[in-house]
Design a protein around this motif. Structure first.
Motif, PDB file in Angstrom:
ATOM      1  N   UNK A   1       0.834  -1.203   0.000  1.00  0.00           N
ATOM      2  CA  UNK A   1       0.000   0.000   0.000  1.00  0.00           C
ATOM      3  C   UNK A   1       0.864   1.246   0.000  1.00  0.00           C
ATOM      4  N   UNK A   2       1.873   1.278   0.868  1.00  0.00           N
ATOM      5  CA  UNK A   2       2.762   2.445   0.935  1.00  0.00           C
ATOM      6  C   UNK A   2       3.465   2.653  -0.399  1.00  0.00           C
ATOM      7  N   UNK A   3       3.957   1.590  -1.000  1.00  0.00           N
ATOM      8  CA  UNK A   3       4.676   1.708  -2.276  1.00  0.00           C
ATOM      9  C   UNK A   3       3.761   2.226  -3.382  1.00  0.00           C
ATOM     10  N   UNK A   4       2.570   1.698  -3.474  1.00  0.00           N
ATOM     11  CA  UNK A   4       1.634   2.129  -4.523  1.00  0.00           C
ATOM     12  C   UNK A   4       1.222   3.589  -4.344  1.00  0.00           C
ATOM     13  N   UNK A   5       1.095   4.025  -3.105  1.00  0.00           N
ATOM     14  CA  UNK A   5       0.647   5.393  -2.847  1.00  0.00           C
ATOM     15  C   UNK A   5       1.789   6.389  -2.844  1.00  0.00           C
ATOM     16  N   UNK A   6       3.005   5.913  -2.851  1.00  0.00           N
ATOM     17  CA  UNK A   6       4.157   6.818  -2.895  1.00  0.00           C
ATOM     18  C   UNK A   6       4.282   7.424  -4.283  1.00  0.00           C
ATOM     19  N   UNK A   7       4.014   6.636  -5.294  1.00  0.00           N
ATOM     20  CA  UNK A   7       4.134   7.116  -6.669  1.00  0.00           C
ATOM     21  C   UNK A   7       3.050   8.136  -6.988  1.00  0.00           C
ATOM     22  N   UNK A   8       1.830   7.848  -6.611  1.00  0.00           N
ATOM     23  CA  UNK A   8       0.718   8.785  -6.757  1.00  0.00           C
ATOM     24  C   UNK A   8      -0.400   8.370  -5.820  1.00  0.00           C
ATOM     25  N   UNK A   9      -1.217   9.327  -5.370  1.00  0.00           N
ATOM     26  CA  UNK A   9      -2.312   8.982  -4.461  1.00  0.00           C
ATOM     27  C   UNK A   9      -3.269   7.982  -5.102  1.00  0.00           C
ATOM     28  N   UNK A  10      -3.759   7.069  -4.292  1.00  0.00           N
ATOM     29  CA  UNK A  10      -4.687   6.032  -4.754  1.00  0.00           C
ATOM     30  C   UNK A  10      -5.912   6.038  -3.854  1.00  0.00           C
ATOM     31  N   UNK A  11      -7.055   5.746  -4.424  1.00  0.00           N
ATOM     32  CA  UNK A  11      -8.260   5.608  -3.607  1.00  0.00           C
ATOM     33  C   UNK A  11      -8.267   4.220  -2.975  1.00  0.00           C
ATOM     34  N   UNK A  12      -9.066   4.069  -1.926  1.00  0.00           N
ATOM     35  CA  UNK A  12      -9.187   2.759  -1.300  1.00  0.00           C
ATOM     36  C   UNK A  12      -9.715   1.729  -2.287  1.00  0.00           C
ATOM     37  N   UNK A  13     -10.640   2.142  -3.141  1.00  0.00           N
ATOM     38  CA  UNK A  13     -11.196   1.214  -4.135  1.00  0.00           C
ATOM     39  C   UNK A  13     -10.116   0.749  -5.107  1.00  0.00           C
ATOM     40  N   UNK A  14      -9.251   1.674  -5.548  1.00  0.00           N
ATOM     41  CA  UNK A  14      -8.156   1.294  -6.453  1.00  0.00           C
ATOM     42  C   UNK A  14      -7.188   0.337  -5.770  1.00  0.00           C
ATOM     43  N   UNK A  15      -6.874   0.611  -4.514  1.00  0.00           N
ATOM     44  CA  UNK A  15      -5.958  -0.265  -3.776  1.00  0.00           C
ATOM     45  C   UNK A  15      -6.544  -1.665  -3.634  1.00  0.00           C
ATOM     46  N   UNK A  16      -7.819  -1.749  -3.306  1.00  0.00           N
ATOM     47  CA  UNK A  16      -8.451  -3.057  -3.154  1.00  0.00           C
ATOM     48  C   UNK A  16      -8.397  -3.837  -4.464  1.00  0.00           C
TER      49      UNK A  16
END
Length: 131
Positions: free
Chosen positions: A66-81
């Motif tokens: 989660x931290x790695x994916x959101x470091x590049x650009x903000x992500x919504x909870x739905x996108x992360x799931x």
């Protein structure tokens, strides 16, 4: 269900790999201490690189993802799931853990009802020009 060489039943196939239940990732929790009211459109921003957190014993591989994916650009909870192929409830708990540890921040997009209408801005500009 398949059978192995000795005829005993197996509940997974060889390509599936190890199976971890979602409740095991959250240690049986359905809410987190951070913010239990996180909605699916909330945007997650990482405060630190996942590489800096590798030694943290309290963080699971999913937390680091989660931290790695959101470091590049903000992500919504739905996108992360969707990207992590996890239930939204599990991602909500994991994000709450990261929020409580101050490793991420969460923002909510401005609801359309709160956005300024373009016609109002035009009326203000026209009113200022009339002065």
């Amino acid at each position: 269900m398949s059978k192995d060489g000795q005829g005993s039943p197996r509940w997974f196939d060889d390509d599936a790999g190890p199976v971890v239940r979602p409740y095991a990732m959250t240690r049986g929790r359905t809410t987190s201490e951070g913010r239990p009211d996180l909605d699916l459109i909330a945007l997650v921003h990482a405060e630190r690189d996942a590489a800096d957190l590798e030694g943290e014993e309290t963080l699971s591989p999913e937390h680091l993802d989660i931290v790695e994916r959101c470091r590049q650009e903000p992500q919504s909870l739905a996108e992360l799931a969707t990207d992590l192929d996890l239930p939204a409830g599990v991602v909500r708990v994991l994000v709450g853990d990261l929020l409580a540890a101050e490793l991420i921040r969460v923002t909510r997009p401005v609801p359309p009802a709160e956005l300024v209408d373009e016609s109002i801005l035009r009326d203000v500009i026209n009113g200022l020009r009339a002065l």
